[in-house]
Write an enzyme that holds these catalytic residues in place. Structure first.
Site, PDB file in Angstrom:
ATOM      1  N   ASP A 167      36.287   9.490  77.425  1.00 27.21           N
ATOM      2  CA  ASP A 167      35.151   8.569  77.300  1.00 27.21           C
ATOM      3  C   ASP A 167      33.848   9.332  77.511  1.00 27.21           C
ATOM      4  OD1 ASP A 167      33.153   6.696  77.669  1.00 27.21           O
ATOM      5  OD2 ASP A 167      34.321   5.408  79.010  1.00 27.21           O
TER       6      ASP A 167
ATOM      7  N   GLU B  82      38.394   0.650  82.751  1.00 23.01           N
ATOM      8  CA  GLU B  82      37.931   0.836  81.370  1.00 23.01           C
ATOM      9  C   GLU B  82      38.943   1.578  80.494  1.00 23.01           C
ATOM     10  OE1 GLU B  82      34.188   2.640  82.261  1.00 23.01           O
ATOM     11  OE2 GLU B  82      33.350   0.736  82.958  1.00 23.01           O
TER      12      GLU B  82
ATOM     13  N   LYS C 147      24.527   0.071  87.284  1.00 25.60           N
ATOM     14  CA  LYS C 147      25.949   0.240  87.588  1.00 25.60           C
ATOM     15  C   LYS C 147      26.174   1.386  88.578  1.00 25.60           C
ATOM     16  CE  LYS C 147      30.280   0.707  85.017  1.00 25.60           C
ATOM     17  NZ  LYS C 147      30.806   0.734  83.637  1.00 25.60           N
TER      18      LYS C 147
ATOM     19  N   ASP D 148      32.580  -5.728  78.801  1.00 23.70           N
ATOM     20  CA  ASP D 148      32.393  -4.322  79.164  1.00 23.70           C
ATOM     21  C   ASP D 148      31.009  -4.242  79.799  1.00 23.70           C
ATOM     22  OD1 ASP D 148      31.807  -1.627  79.313  1.00 23.70           O
ATOM     23  OD2 ASP D 148      32.043  -1.226  77.162  1.00 23.70           O
TER      24      ASP D 148
END
Ligand code: AMP
Length: 636
Positions: free
Chosen positions: A202, A175, A72, A11
């Site tokens: 999330d 994800e 990211k 992850d």
């Protein structure tokens, strides 16, 4: 294929990254040498040296220009794309080749331009090293997760980062898909897989994502198919914003307390820093506790404040509502694809989903109790590892079984296990039992959930525990605690406890089959057969002790109170029986083998029968009721 070593799951997160593996022992996160399971996605470029993870994060404030966090957000983007993010980062982003985003990191010989891929590769290299140290073999392949909304350029940048780190990204998995996989959603179970629909909510530190997925059992080599029906979210909404709400509220209060004319803007800098430093801790504590204390030293004065969960929830409710609004839009976007199919599950991901308010609102909005059994920080990495295991050919079967391989139950007073759902039950399965307390005035009950075939908790596998709190004090045996076990079609166990008189409720969710190998199941079965006779005798004695103690107490107290109203011969008979039963209890406590269960049970029954008259006298004086069931649960 297998000689190439396992395919790990990674992850690669905005704030934190994790590495996991799935093998015969089930999926698990791999820790670093200090036991840390999350590697902060932070990289510092020292002169000639690169620092990755916890240290880079801890020293971020000291090296703001050379430390790269949240890289990211830059992956596969142009410098122009990420301009909006600039206020959130200290480091400088400049256009590189064809306008791509590059970081300008000051070095000894002037600025050095670093690509997001290189920074991500440092994080991936660190994760690879952690995996190799844990598994003792070279690792060359990984399943890496990416946000569902990542476009081709962003995916390509992720692949490149992996290659730079010496890893082949055998598959990039969205994800939310990984999170669903960690729960075994979408995997064919016992050959009768069916299409299902899942929402993945999330909420991390800085970002919120909602995805609606369709999972279709596959055929041939593909065990399943995942389709993303809708995505939504907010790239600048997360747990950190909740911390800011606490900080703002406290700054205002402290300023007023200090009597500052201009309000919070006038606060001394050190005070502001103290407040900010405590905010996240307060939020996290309020996920478990009803209140959290704050202490701020200002010179020789001390500002003290207790923040209740209700206050905190009022401060952050607008933020949570923004996430629900995103959910509403995503569900509308998926409407046509969903047709009239209902959602089968809601999965929670991200540390901020531990907040009770979030769980409550998500459950209300979707009308389903969300899955929370797995650690929300780890669920994406775990799912990536499951996918890696499937791709490596080490696993074609289902993660979860059609029947429960082992019984599930709850610990009762004395350390025995009351089985609630027995092994080989087909799932979904549900059962309810009544329990009561052992001690007068107990306001909290601990419920410990076990899996296994043995009679004593010590010989079974503990799955988790939770507390039923806030009971009004009642005499032992009076509370009526309904304990419900529900194993749903995906193998997730929901345990709930409900005290009927007070209406108090508590619940726990676990995935019973995680980390259990077929060999372990077999061993547990074998042992249960070997020990069956002895275990049963012990369970019986342990239950007899717990229940006899309640009898001794009631009858003893009743006798003391009503002796004057009783025939002396009858009172003497009860005295003798009490002494007899007390003797059994004392001997059994010292060594359960020293008593003969049959005689013990007879002594208890004799007292039960004989005490009926006493009870009648007592009831006439309006006394308490008998216990609701044979078993009592351990004290809180
Ligand atoms: P993630 O990006 O998934 O690692 O999530 C990090 C966010 O979750 C941060 O804002 C944390 O403060 C928050 N968080 C972690 N644990 C808890 C908790 N027990 N209660 C509330 N928020 C938490």
């Amino acid at each position: 294929m297998r000689s190439e070593g396992p395919i790990i799951g990674i992850d690669l997160g905005t704030t934190n990254s994790l590495v996991a593996v799935s093998d015969v022992g089930g999926p698990r996160v791999l820790p670093d040498e200090h036991g840390g399971r999350m590697v902060p996605s932070v990289v510092r470029y020292d002169a000639g040296r690169v620092v990755v993870g916890p240290r880079a994060k801890a020293e971020l404030a000291d090296y703001p220009w050379t430390t790269i966090a949240s890289v990211k957000r830059l992956m596969g983007r142009s410098a122009a794309d990420v301009r909006a993010d600039q206020p959130y980062t200290a480091y400088r982003v400049v256009p590189g080749e064809r306008g791509t985003a590059r970081m300008a990191v000051p070095g000894v010989k002037g600025d050095r331009l670093i690509s997001p891929e290189e920074v991500s590769a440092e994080i991936l290299r660190r994760l690879k090293a952690i995996a190799e140290a844990n598994l003792g073999v070279p690792i060359t392949r990984a399943v890496v997760t990416v946000p569902a909304y990542f476009d081709d350029a962003q995916r390509q940048a992720t692949r490149t980062a992996a290659r730079l780190a010496g890893l082949e990204a055998v598959r990039l998995v969205p994800e939310p898909t990984a999170a669903a996989l960690a729960y075994g959603l979408g995997l064919p179970k016992g050959g009768n897989g069916r299409v299902s629909h899942v929402a993945v909510y999330d909420l991390g530190g800085g970002t919120f994502d909602i995805s609606v997925l369709r999972l279709t059992p596959g055929e041939g080599d593909e065990p399943f198919f995942f389709q993303v029906l809708a995505v939504g979210g907010d790239t600048h909404l997360g747990g950190d914003d909740m911390d800011h709400r606490i900080t703002e509220a406290l700054r205002g209060e402290v300023a007023r307390w200090l009597g500052l004319p201009e309000g919070a803007n006038e606060l001394p800098e050190a005070t502001g820093r103290q407040i900010a430093a405590q905010a996240e801790g307060v939020k996290i504590r309020l996920s478990d506790a009803e209140s959290a204390a704050v202490r701020i030293e200002i010179g020789s004065r001390l500002f003290e404040r207790v923040i209740t969960r209700a206050e905190f929830e009022a401060w952050v409710a607008p933020l949570v509502e923004r996430t629900i609004e995103c959910c509403r839009r995503a569900m509308a976007g998926a409407e046509r694809a969903l047709a009239d199919a209902p959602l089968d599950a809601v999965v929670l991901v991200g540390g901020a989903t531990r907040m009770p308010l979030v769980r409550r609102r998500v459950a209300e909005f979707f009308g389903i109790e969300p899955y929370t059994a797995l650690n929300p920080d780890e669920v994406v990495a775990l799912g990536a590892a499951v996918q890696g295991q499937i791709l490596s050919g080490a696993r074609r079967d289902a993660l979860l079984l059609d029947v429960l391989p082992l019984s599930l139950g709850i610990e009762t007073a004395g350390g025995a296990v009351a089985k609630i759902i027995v092994r080989n039950s087909t799932v979904p399965a549900q059962a309810t039992e009544m329990f009561s307390t052992q001690v007068d005035g107990q306001t909290s009950i601990r419920l410990t959930v076990f899996q296994g075939e043995r009679e004593m908790a010590a010989d079974c596998r503990k799955l988790g525990e939770f507390h039923l709190r806030g009971l009004p004090p009642m005499p032992a045996g009076v509370p009526q605690v309904e304990v419900k076990f529900l194993v749903d079609a995906n193998g997730v166990l929901n345990v709930s406890a409900h005290e009927r008189r007070s209406g108090r409720r508590a619940a726990l969710q676990v995935v019973p089959n995680h980390g259990l190998t077929p060999e372990e199941v077999e061993r547990i079965e074998r042992e249960s057969l070997t020990h069956a006779r002895e275990d049963m005798a012990r369970h019986r004695v342990v239950d007899l002790i717990a229940n006899s103690e309640l009898d001794l107490k009631w009858v003893g107290e009743g006798l003391a109170r009503h002796r004057a109203a009783l025939d002396p011969a009858y009172a003497a008979e009860l005295d003798g029986m009490l002494a007899d039963l007390r003797g059994f209890v004392d001997r059994a406590r010292a060594d359960w083998r020293s008593v003969e269960p049959e005689s013990f049970a007879k002594a208890k029954e004799a007292l039960d029968r004989a005490s009926v008259r006493l009870q009648e006298v007592a009831i006439a004086a309006s006394l308490r009721q008998p216990p609701t069931r044979g078993s009592v649960i351990g004290s809180g």
